[in-house]
Each structure stands twice: as structure tokens, then as C-alpha cells.
Design a protein around this motif. Structure first.
Motif, mmCIF file in Angstrom:
data_model
loop_
_atom_site.group_PDB
_atom_site.id
_atom_site.type_symbol
_atom_site.label_atom_id
_atom_site.label_comp_id
_atom_site.label_asym_id
_atom_site.label_seq_id
_atom_site.Cartn_x
_atom_site.Cartn_y
_atom_site.Cartn_z
ATOM 1 N N GLU A 102 -9.767 8.419 -8.023
ATOM 2 C CA GLU A 102 -9.001 7.721 -6.989
ATOM 3 C C GLU A 102 -9.670 6.402 -6.611
ATOM 4 O O GLU A 102 -10.894 6.309 -6.526
ATOM 5 C CB GLU A 102 -8.862 8.590 -5.746
ATOM 6 N N CYS A 103 -8.832 5.391 -6.375
ATOM 7 C CA CYS A 103 -9.298 4.086 -5.906
ATOM 8 C C CYS A 103 -8.590 3.730 -4.606
ATOM 9 O O CYS A 103 -7.384 3.961 -4.453
ATOM 10 C CB CYS A 103 -8.999 2.992 -6.931
ATOM 11 N N VAL A 104 -9.355 3.162 -3.684
ATOM 12 C CA VAL A 104 -8.782 2.585 -2.466
ATOM 13 C C VAL A 104 -8.830 1.073 -2.637
ATOM 14 O O VAL A 104 -9.900 0.489 -2.826
ATOM 15 C CB VAL A 104 -9.575 3.006 -1.218
ATOM 16 N N VAL A 105 -7.660 0.449 -2.579
ATOM 17 C CA VAL A 105 -7.536 -0.987 -2.817
ATOM 18 C C VAL A 105 -7.093 -1.640 -1.510
ATOM 19 O O VAL A 105 -6.085 -1.229 -0.918
ATOM 20 C CB VAL A 105 -6.517 -1.283 -3.931
ATOM 21 N N THR A 106 -7.847 -2.652 -1.047
ATOM 22 C CA THR A 106 -7.549 -3.256 0.254
ATOM 23 C C THR A 106 -7.647 -4.774 0.180
ATOM 24 O O THR A 106 -8.296 -5.342 -0.697
ATOM 25 C CB THR A 106 -8.544 -2.767 1.330
ATOM 26 N N THR A 107 -7.009 -5.412 1.147
ATOM 27 C CA THR A 107 -7.178 -6.834 1.397
ATOM 28 C C THR A 107 -6.955 -7.063 2.884
ATOM 29 O O THR A 107 -6.420 -6.188 3.588
ATOM 30 C CB THR A 107 -6.219 -7.687 0.554
ATOM 31 N N GLU A 108 -7.380 -8.208 3.370
ATOM 32 C CA GLU A 108 -7.243 -8.516 4.794
ATOM 33 C C GLU A 108 -6.492 -9.827 4.961
ATOM 34 O O GLU A 108 -6.687 -10.778 4.195
ATOM 35 C CB GLU A 108 -8.625 -8.608 5.448
ATOM 36 N N TRP A 109 -5.641 -9.860 5.990
ATOM 37 C CA TRP A 109 -4.821 -11.043 6.233
ATOM 38 C C TRP A 109 -4.532 -11.157 7.733
ATOM 39 O O TRP A 109 -3.987 -10.239 8.334
ATOM 40 C CB TRP A 109 -3.507 -10.938 5.455
ATOM 41 N N ALA A 110 -4.929 -12.262 8.313
ATOM 42 C CA ALA A 110 -4.669 -12.538 9.728
ATOM 43 C C ALA A 110 -5.102 -11.376 10.617
ATOM 44 O O ALA A 110 -4.382 -10.977 11.547
ATOM 45 C CB ALA A 110 -3.183 -12.844 9.945
ATOM 46 N N ARG A 140 -5.448 -5.241 8.004
ATOM 47 C CA ARG A 140 -5.982 -4.632 6.779
ATOM 48 C C ARG A 140 -4.835 -3.946 6.044
ATOM 49 O O ARG A 140 -4.144 -3.091 6.607
ATOM 50 C CB ARG A 140 -7.076 -3.619 7.129
ATOM 51 N N ILE A 141 -4.616 -4.331 4.817
ATOM 52 C CA ILE A 141 -3.557 -3.749 3.984
ATOM 53 C C ILE A 141 -4.242 -2.868 2.945
ATOM 54 O O ILE A 141 -5.159 -3.320 2.249
ATOM 55 C CB ILE A 141 -2.702 -4.832 3.313
ATOM 56 N N GLU A 142 -3.806 -1.619 2.832
ATOM 57 C CA GLU A 142 -4.499 -0.649 1.982
ATOM 58 C C GLU A 142 -3.512 0.128 1.129
ATOM 59 O O GLU A 142 -2.419 0.491 1.576
ATOM 60 C CB GLU A 142 -5.304 0.319 2.852
ATOM 61 N N LYS A 143 -3.896 0.358 -0.119
ATOM 62 C CA LYS A 143 -3.146 1.232 -1.022
ATOM 63 C C LYS A 143 -4.128 2.133 -1.751
ATOM 64 O O LYS A 143 -5.261 1.735 -2.032
ATOM 65 C CB LYS A 143 -2.350 0.415 -2.042
ATOM 66 N N ARG A 144 -3.688 3.326 -2.077
ATOM 67 C CA ARG A 144 -4.491 4.256 -2.872
ATOM 68 C C ARG A 144 -3.789 4.477 -4.204
ATOM 69 O O ARG A 144 -2.565 4.572 -4.268
ATOM 70 C CB ARG A 144 -4.672 5.595 -2.140
ATOM 71 N N THR A 145 -4.593 4.549 -5.246
ATOM 72 C CA THR A 145 -4.026 4.768 -6.576
ATOM 73 C C THR A 145 -5.003 5.584 -7.406
ATOM 74 O O THR A 145 -6.214 5.607 -7.119
ATOM 75 C CB THR A 145 -3.722 3.429 -7.272
#
Length: 353
Positions: free
Chosen positions: A321-329, A332-337
Motif C-alpha cells: 500500500e502507498c499513501v500519496v499526498t500533496t498540499e495546496w492552500a 492536504r489531499i490524500e489518496k491510497r493505492t
């Protein structure tokens, strides 16, 4: 006494000469400073294709027909392939093609590694489309850390399109950009399109133009010729009918088969309108690995795959499993795949307004 008077007269003459030619000393200082701080040339926005001459330069005389085993020399520190500085302007999101919301997963694993086992590894600080934290222009390929003299190998069965100095034809933004270079045309096509692999900054070239090579065959050795900060392999995938065109590149990490028990992560960062967002940092934390990052493609001259329309790729990820994130303003935006062995996984991160 006479010696002292001669020295005083000589000093006075030097002062008069400087006064008679004002600015000479200052100009000399400026020239010295400029020479010390000179940086690589600014890349053109979209370089033109370089036509092949009627006769190619003579290839290197030394030819290899057998696979040479990797030596035990330690790999050197990661070094980027410099392109230009300061950085090129970041493209606008609306300049990129707008992808459909649905993602069509198409795997491109046509090739193997460009280095034999134990000869080096992928450097992740300056991946395809990245800018080394804004210090260099968007990267058109992948850099592999390796010691000088280590062998580089064919990523598949192919024909040598060109081998020799990057002069005529040349494959970068100017002649001798990649130094000694080998470009091979793979025997397999992608959607009826030719696929080429480029090896740059080589120390020696061990195959001739026009030769047929097999997957794993030695093509040359790692070096630092051309515009390079130190010994490493610069590797590119180019597609189309003219591999001399600098912008005919695709992300190599989409095309290389992952090692056993590993997979590849690709994805998009899009804005609320669905356009690809350039220069956005993406973090991924996966099974049995530390938190790492990759940046989305900086400009339109390091294009996405025509089917996937991705703007970031990270290969060689252990399955799990991977947790993929980014940040904006501040958000925190997160997706798992799940990363599957030998497979491509894809995520889409949508930024808020």
C-alpha cells in the motif's frame, strides 16, 4: 637610492597608464567574475529538429559483441545533467492537454534496465520533468548514479541509430550537449510508433552505427562527457520518426520493467477545472520505505504519455500500500493505492479551488 627611485618611477607610470585607459581594471574584474560564474546556456523554448547529415561521423573503432560483467567499483554520488540556469518558465495549467476524468491504464513496459545489476541505480532528485528544486531546467530523462567505466547495456533488442560524439547529428540543445552518445531504435513499436533509447555522457562507445544489438549487450561505459557535473548515465526514451528532436521525449520510468516484487506509481495532479498542474510536489509513502517525493512536470516540453496523460511517475516501488499526498492552500489531499508486482498503479489528486 637609485633602485628606490626606479621603483617609484615604475609605480607612477603604471598609475598614469591606468588613468589614461579608465575602466580597464574594472572591465578585467568583470570578465574574471563572469568567467567564474558562467552557467550552461539557456535552452530554447522548443528546439528545432536536427536533420541527419548525408554521412554520419565515423563511429568509435572499438566494438563489443559480448556482455561485460559489472565490476565491483562503488557508485558515485548522484549528479544531475545540467540543462540551463536559471530555470525555464513554468507552463500554465491551461497549456497542457486536458485529460478525461476517466483513466485508461496502459502499461508501457517494453524495456529493461540500462545498467547491469550492481552497476548503479536511479537518482530520484532530478526525475523526468523535474527542476532540481528550481535550480535547473526540466529534465528530459533519468539520471543513473554509477562509477566511471561501468558498462551501459541495451534495454532491448535494437538497431544502433547513432553512436559517437553528440555533434552531427546532435541530440541536445546544442552540439556536444550529451558528449559521447549511443541512440538505439528498439525492434518493438508502440502504437505503430518507433521507440528510441538514448544514452548520454558516455566515456567510451563500444558499438557502431547500424549494428544490431541484443538486450543486455554492452553499448559503452559511464562517463562525464558533454555537459555533465560528474560521471553518471543520462537515459532517455524518445518516440517518433526523428529521435534528434529534443522534445520527442517520454518519461523513461513508464517504459522500463520494474524489478521483481516492485511496481510503478503514476498519476495526475489536476486543478478544479481538470487541468494538469505543473511543478506541484507529490509525496508518497509506501510499504517498507521512507517518505519520498516527486514533482509534476514543469512545462509542456517534457510531455505526458498520449494515453495516460500523467504528470508524475515514480518507479521501482516495493509492492504494497502507498499513501500519496500533496498540499495546496493549506489543504492536504490524500489518496491510497496498492502497488502490485510488475504493474502500473495510477492515482488522481484534485486540488480545491
Amino acid at each position: 637610492m637609485m633602485l628606490a627611485r626606479c621603483l617609484m618611477l615604475a609605480a607612477g607610470c603604471a598609475m598614469l597608464a591606468a588613468c589614461a585607459q579608465p575602466g580597464i581594471a574594472a572591465q578585467s574584474a568583470i570578465v574574471a567574475t563572469s568567467a567564474a560564474s558562467a552557467m550552461p546556456l539557456q535552452a530554447p523554448a522548443q528546439p528545432e529538429a536536427t536533420p541527419l547529415p548525408p554521412t554520419l561521423p565515423a563511429p568509435a573503432e572499438k566494438v563489443s559483441t559480448a556482455i561485460a560483467p559489472a565490476t565491483s567499483a562503488p557508485a558515485t554520488a548522484a549528479v544531475p545533467t545540467p540543462t540551463n540556469q536559471p530555470n525555464t518558465p513554468r507552463s500554465l495549467a491551461t497549456q497542457f492537454p486536458q485529460p478525461f476524468a476517466e483513466v485508461e491504464i496502459v502499461e508501457h513496459f517494453l524495456a529493461g534496465d540500462p545498467l547491469p545489476p550492481g552497476a548503479g541505480g536511479l537518482s530520484t532528485n532530478y526525475r523526468y520533468g523535474m527542476t532540481w528544486d528550481g535550480r535547473l531546467a526540466p529534465h528530459h530523462g533519468s539520471d543513473y548514479t554509477s562509477a566511471p567505466g561501468q558498462p551501459v547495456i541495451a534495454v532491448g533488442d535494437a538497431t544502433v541509430f547513432y553512436s559517437g560524439p553528440d555533434l552531427g547529428p546532435f541530440f541536445g540543445i546544442k552540439p556536444d550537449f550529451y558528449g559521447n552518445v549511443v541512440v538505439i531504435k528498439l525492434d518493438v513499436l508502440w502504437n505503430e510508433t518507433d521507440v528510441y533509447a538514448l544514452y548520454g555522457h558516455l566515456d567510451t562507445v563500444l558499438v557502431k552505427t547500424g549494428a544490431e544489438v541484443s538486450a543486455g549487450e554492452v553499448l559503452g561505459t559511464v562517463g562525464d562527457t558533454g555537459v555533465a557535473y560528474g560521471p553518471h548515465l543520462h537515459f532517455e526514451i524518445r518516440i517518433g520518426d526523428d529521435p534528434t528532436i529534443y522534445t520527442r521525449v517520454r518519461n523513461p520510468e513508464l517504459w522500463l520493467r520494474p524489478p521483481p516484487y516492485h511496481g510503478v506509481l503514476a498519476g495526475r495532479v489536476v486543478n478544479a477545472a481538470g487541468y494538469l498542474v505543473p511543478g506541484q510536489r507529490v509525496y508518497y509513502e509506501c510499504a517498507s520505505s521512507r517518505k519520498r517525493h516527486v514533482d509534476t512536470y514543469w512545462d509542456i516540453y517534457t510531455p505526458s504519455d498520449r494515453v495516460l496523460l500523467e504528470n508524475f511517475v515514480a518507479g521501482n516501488i516495493l509492492a504494497g500500500e502507498c499513501v500519496v499526498t500533496t498540499e495546496w492552500a493549506g489543504a492536504r489531499i490524500e489518496k491510497r493505492t496498492m502497488i502490485e508486482k510488475g504493474k502500473l498503479s495510477f492515482v488522481v489528486l484534485t486540488l480545491p479551488d
